[in-house]
Structure formats: structure tokens, C-alpha cells
Design a protein around this motif. Structure first.
Motif, PDB file in Angstrom:
ATOM      1  N   HIS A  93      -8.295  28.422  15.540  1.00  0.00           N
ATOM      2  CA  HIS A  93      -8.558  29.478  16.526  1.00  0.00           C
ATOM      3  C   HIS A  93      -9.951  30.082  16.329  1.00  0.00           C
ATOM      4  O   HIS A  93     -10.145  31.285  16.465  1.00  0.00           O
ATOM      5  N   TYR A  94     -10.924  29.244  15.995  1.00  0.00           N
ATOM      6  CA  TYR A  94     -12.300  29.710  15.883  1.00  0.00           C
ATOM      7  C   TYR A  94     -12.895  29.827  17.275  1.00  0.00           C
ATOM      8  O   TYR A  94     -12.542  29.074  18.179  1.00  0.00           O
ATOM      9  N   VAL A  95     -13.832  30.766  17.418  1.00  0.00           N
ATOM     10  CA  VAL A  95     -14.551  30.917  18.682  1.00  0.00           C
ATOM     11  C   VAL A  95     -16.044  30.888  18.376  1.00  0.00           C
ATOM     12  O   VAL A  95     -16.481  31.242  17.278  1.00  0.00           O
ATOM     13  N   LEU A  96     -16.800  30.467  19.347  1.00  0.00           N
ATOM     14  CA  LEU A  96     -18.243  30.432  19.183  1.00  0.00           C
ATOM     15  C   LEU A  96     -18.803  31.840  19.359  1.00  0.00           C
ATOM     16  O   LEU A  96     -18.169  32.706  19.989  1.00  0.00           O
ATOM     17  N   PRO A  97     -19.978  32.085  18.815  1.00  0.00           N
ATOM     18  CA  PRO A  97     -20.567  33.418  18.988  1.00  0.00           C
ATOM     19  C   PRO A  97     -20.737  33.736  20.476  1.00  0.00           C
ATOM     20  O   PRO A  97     -21.175  32.904  21.266  1.00  0.00           O
ATOM     21  N   GLY A  98     -20.348  34.935  20.822  1.00  0.00           N
ATOM     22  CA  GLY A  98     -20.437  35.376  22.207  1.00  0.00           C
ATOM     23  C   GLY A  98     -19.152  35.151  22.975  1.00  0.00           C
ATOM     24  O   GLY A  98     -18.984  35.676  24.081  1.00  0.00           O
ATOM     25  N   GLU A  99     -18.202  34.385  22.459  1.00  0.00           N
ATOM     26  CA  GLU A  99     -16.929  34.155  23.138  1.00  0.00           C
ATOM     27  C   GLU A  99     -15.909  35.156  22.638  1.00  0.00           C
ATOM     28  O   GLU A  99     -16.001  35.688  21.531  1.00  0.00           O
ATOM     29  N   THR A 100     -14.923  35.431  23.452  1.00  0.00           N
ATOM     30  CA  THR A 100     -13.839  36.316  23.049  1.00  0.00           C
ATOM     31  C   THR A 100     -12.574  35.475  22.944  1.00  0.00           C
ATOM     32  O   THR A 100     -12.212  34.776  23.893  1.00  0.00           O
ATOM     33  N   GLY A 101     -11.912  35.568  21.790  1.00  0.00           N
ATOM     34  CA  GLY A 101     -10.696  34.795  21.594  1.00  0.00           C
ATOM     35  C   GLY A 101      -9.454  35.601  21.945  1.00  0.00           C
ATOM     36  O   GLY A 101      -9.374  36.791  21.655  1.00  0.00           O
TER      37      GLY A 101
END
Length: 158
Positions: free
Chosen positions: A111-119
Motif C-alpha cells: 500500500h505504498y503511494v508515490l509522493p503527491g498521491e493520497t492513499g
């Protein structure tokens, strides 16, 4: 005629008659024995004995041969399965070498997200109950089994 009657009752005549009767009986018994005599000759009995000996002598090696052939077939099947498993693992290794696949798996599993994304994680209470019920008792943690036991006993009281 008197001579003939006298010969008839003489000892010599009687002994001769007894000998003829005995010979006739012996001849009859020999013919009966020959008629009852088995058709199995000595050669046939020897042949049967040799065949039985060969069967007994070859039974164990033939059984060993058959069992070893079955074992060889099983080992060849295991070898083929192992070869297929090695190919699957090589394919998986090649996929993990690709950065896009690794990133996709990391995002999906961890459940990792890239910088700037909202999980977001959506929790459905019905799905949680469903998934808990689907798991077997051995697949769940012990405390989940304890709480399920408490819930079931509480539900049966009502």
C-alpha cells in the motif's frame, strides 16, 4: 467215461483249473490297472517340475523389475514437475527484474503511494465479517477464534 470223471476229480486237474482261474484274474486286474493308469508320463512330470522351478526362480526378479520401472516413471514425473517449477521461478525472477512490475507489486502489496498521491483504504464491515467467516480456524490468529466463540455463545443465548 470213467477215466474222464476220474481226471475231473484228480488233484492235478484241480490244480491246473485253479492256476488257469488265477491267471485269468491276474490278467483281468492288469488290464484294469493299465486302463486306470495315468496319462502323466515321467517326461511330462519332469517338464512340469522344471517349469515350476523356473516360475519360482524368476518371480522375484520380475517383481523387482516391475517395481523399479514404476519407481523410474515416478522419478521422471517428479523431474518434469521440478523442471516446470524452475521455469516458473525463472519467469518470476525475470518479472521482478523489471522496475515497473516491482513498483506495481510494492504499491499493491504494501500500500505504498508515490509522493503527491493520497492513499485510501476502504473498509467494508460486511466484507470483514465475510472474510473472517471464510477463514478456517487454523488460518486465523488465536484471539480471533476466542472472540468468535464468545460471539457464537452470546448469539445462542438470545
Amino acid at each position: 467215461m470213467a477215466v474222464k470223471d476220474r481226471d475231473r476229480f484228480s488233484t492235478t486237474t484241480r490244480i491246473r483249473l485253479l492256476g488257469e482261474q488265477t491267471a485269468a484274474r491276474v490278467y483281468r486286474s492288469q488290464t484294469k490297472r493299465q486302463a486306470r493308469r495315468s496319462r502323466l508320463t515321467g517326461r511330462a512330470a519332469l517338464l512340469a517340475l522344471v517349469l515350476c522351478t523356473l516360475v519360482v526362480a524368476l518371480a522375484y526378479p520380475i517383481r523387482q523389475y516391475v517395481s523399479q520401472r514404476a519407481e523410474i516413471a515416478d522419478l521422471q514425473q517428479e523431474k518434469e514437475q521440478a523442471r516446470q517449477r524452475v521455469e516458473q521461478l525463472r519467469d518470476l525472477k525475470a518479472r521482478w527484474q523489471d522496475d515497473a512490475y516491482a513498483q506495481q507489486q510494492i504499491r499493491q502489496r504494501l500500500h505504498y503511494v508515490l509522493p503527491g498521491e493520497t492513499g485510501f483504504i476502504v473498509v467494508d464491515p460486511n466484507a470483514a465479517r465475510q472474510s473472517r467467516a471464510d477463514l478456517g480456524a487454523a488460518d486465523r490468529p488465536w484471539y480471533a477464534n476466542v472472540w468468535d466463540g464468545v460471539d457464537k455463545s452470546d448469539a445462542s443465548d438470545q
